[in-house]
Scaffold this active site. Structure first.
Site, PDB file in Angstrom:
ATOM      1  N   HIS A 160       3.113 -10.119   1.377  1.00  0.00           N
ATOM      2  CA  HIS A 160       1.859  -9.279   1.115  1.00  0.00           C
ATOM      3  C   HIS A 160       2.239  -8.107   0.979  1.00  0.00           C
ATOM      4  O   HIS A 160       3.210  -7.645   1.183  1.00  0.00           O
ATOM      5  CB  HIS A 160       1.070  -9.573   2.572  1.00  0.00           C
ATOM      6  CG  HIS A 160       1.699  -9.138   3.684  1.00  0.00           C
ATOM      7  ND1 HIS A 160       2.607 -10.064   4.433  1.00  0.00           N
ATOM      8  CD2 HIS A 160       1.824  -7.946   4.457  1.00  0.00           C
ATOM      9  CE1 HIS A 160       2.975  -9.587   5.349  1.00  0.00           C
ATOM     10  NE2 HIS A 160       2.643  -8.256   5.528  1.00  0.00           N
ATOM     11  N   HIS A 175       0.352  -4.403   1.501  1.00  0.00           N
ATOM     12  CA  HIS A 175      -0.374  -3.380   2.367  1.00  0.00           C
ATOM     13  C   HIS A 175      -0.748  -2.470   1.260  1.00  0.00           C
ATOM     14  O   HIS A 175       0.048  -1.603   0.509  1.00  0.00           O
ATOM     15  CB  HIS A 175       0.418  -2.647   3.487  1.00  0.00           C
ATOM     16  CG  HIS A 175       0.893  -3.524   4.424  1.00  0.00           C
ATOM     17  ND1 HIS A 175       0.477  -3.966   5.684  1.00  0.00           N
ATOM     18  CD2 HIS A 175       2.145  -4.177   4.524  1.00  0.00           C
ATOM     19  CE1 HIS A 175       0.929  -4.491   6.445  1.00  0.00           C
ATOM     20  NE2 HIS A 175       2.284  -4.975   5.806  1.00  0.00           N
TER      21      HIS A 175
HETATM   22  P1  5GP Z   1       3.718  -7.073   8.194  1.00  0.00           P
HETATM   23  O1  5GP Z   1       4.239  -6.549   9.652  1.00  0.00           O
HETATM   24  O2  5GP Z   1       4.229  -8.488   8.123  1.00  0.00           O
HETATM   25  O3  5GP Z   1       3.962  -6.341   7.011  1.00  0.00           O
HETATM   26  O4  5GP Z   1       2.224  -7.251   8.329  1.00  0.00           O
HETATM   27  C1  5GP Z   1       1.372  -8.030   8.752  1.00  0.00           C
HETATM   28  C2  5GP Z   1       0.054  -7.351   8.890  1.00  0.00           C
HETATM   29  O5  5GP Z   1      -0.904  -8.355   9.332  1.00  0.00           O
HETATM   30  C3  5GP Z   1      -0.027  -6.434  10.103  1.00  0.00           C
HETATM   31  O6  5GP Z   1      -0.733  -5.118   9.517  1.00  0.00           O
HETATM   32  C4  5GP Z   1      -0.956  -6.793  10.863  1.00  0.00           C
HETATM   33  O7  5GP Z   1      -1.727  -5.787  11.300  1.00  0.00           O
HETATM   34  C5  5GP Z   1      -2.073  -8.004  10.269  1.00  0.00           C
HETATM   35  N1  5GP Z   1      -2.255  -8.918  10.939  1.00  0.00           N
HETATM   36  C6  5GP Z   1      -1.695  -9.526  12.074  1.00  0.00           C
HETATM   37  N2  5GP Z   1      -2.439 -10.731  12.381  1.00  0.00           N
HETATM   38  C7  5GP Z   1      -3.833 -10.585  11.664  1.00  0.00           C
HETATM   39  C8  5GP Z   1      -4.966 -11.271  11.482  1.00  0.00           C
HETATM   40  O8  5GP Z   1      -5.306 -12.084  12.311  1.00  0.00           O
HETATM   41  N3  5GP Z   1      -6.004 -10.744  10.655  1.00  0.00           N
HETATM   42  C9  5GP Z   1      -5.827  -9.749  10.022  1.00  0.00           C
HETATM   43  N4  5GP Z   1      -6.709  -9.689   8.928  1.00  0.00           N
HETATM   44  N5  5GP Z   1      -4.360  -9.027   9.862  1.00  0.00           N
HETATM   45  C10 5GP Z   1      -3.630  -9.591  10.709  1.00  0.00           C
END
Ligand code: 5GP
Length: 143
Positions: free
Chosen positions: A106, A108
């Site tokens: 993903h 951000h």
């Molecule tokens: P990563 O750390 O993998 O780059 O980002 C994962 C993102 O997913 C984080 O910013 C976190 O806040 C978000 N996130 C985690 N669980 C959920 C969820 O259940 N729903 C949504 N909409 N975002 C989530």
């Protein structure tokens, strides 16, 4: 956890894609979904994911990555136009050691304002779903 991870079909974003877990959806087509981060680091923190089973930058097909970044640009423009931030940060993490917490690739989109520091990554409080839906509608209106 190594970067050579096997895609886990039970990850949170797979459940969001299938609708098993609700999300504040901004945009969806047959290849892409954009939705509000539930633990936002800034107002309007949006995530853009592809509808392919890829954990990170290293195991997504180039054509899918190309589509994903073009969609990220398009949605980032709508975030910019909806919220008028002073800057927009695009973030993407690969592997736990790099800060990745959900193993479905993903981007951000983080709107930023001069006088507002970013919240903690994946460590802040959960946002109110009604507020997220309102932001999603604001952003969608600019697409
Ligand atoms: P990563 O750390 O993998 O780059 O980002 C994962 C993102 O997913 C984080 O910013 C976190 O806040 C978000 N996130 C985690 N669980 C959920 C969820 O259940 N729903 C949504 N909409 N975002 C989530």
């Amino acid at each position: 956890m190594s970067l050579l991870v096997t895609y886990d079909a039970q990850n949170i974003f797979a459940k969001i894609l299938s609708g098993a877990i609700p999300s504040a959806r901004v945009y969806e087509d047959d290849r892409t979904l954009a939705f509000m981060d539930a633990f936002p680091q800034s107002k309007g923190h949006t995530l853009v994911i592809p509808k392919v089973d890829a954990c990170n930058l290293f195991d997504i097909e180039p054509a899918d990555l190309q589509n994903l970044i073009v969609e990220t640009q398009r949605i980032a423009r709508a975030v910019r136009d909806a919220l008028s931030p002073d800057g927009v940060r695009i973030m993407q993490f690969n592997g736990e050691a790099a800060g990745q917490t959900v193993f479905h690739i993903h981007f951000h989109i983080l709107p930023m304002w001069d006088d507002q520091p970013l919240g903690r990554h994946a460590g802040g409080g959960m946002a109110d779903i009604n507020e997220l839906n309102a932001l999603a509608a604001q952003i969608r209106a600019k697409l």
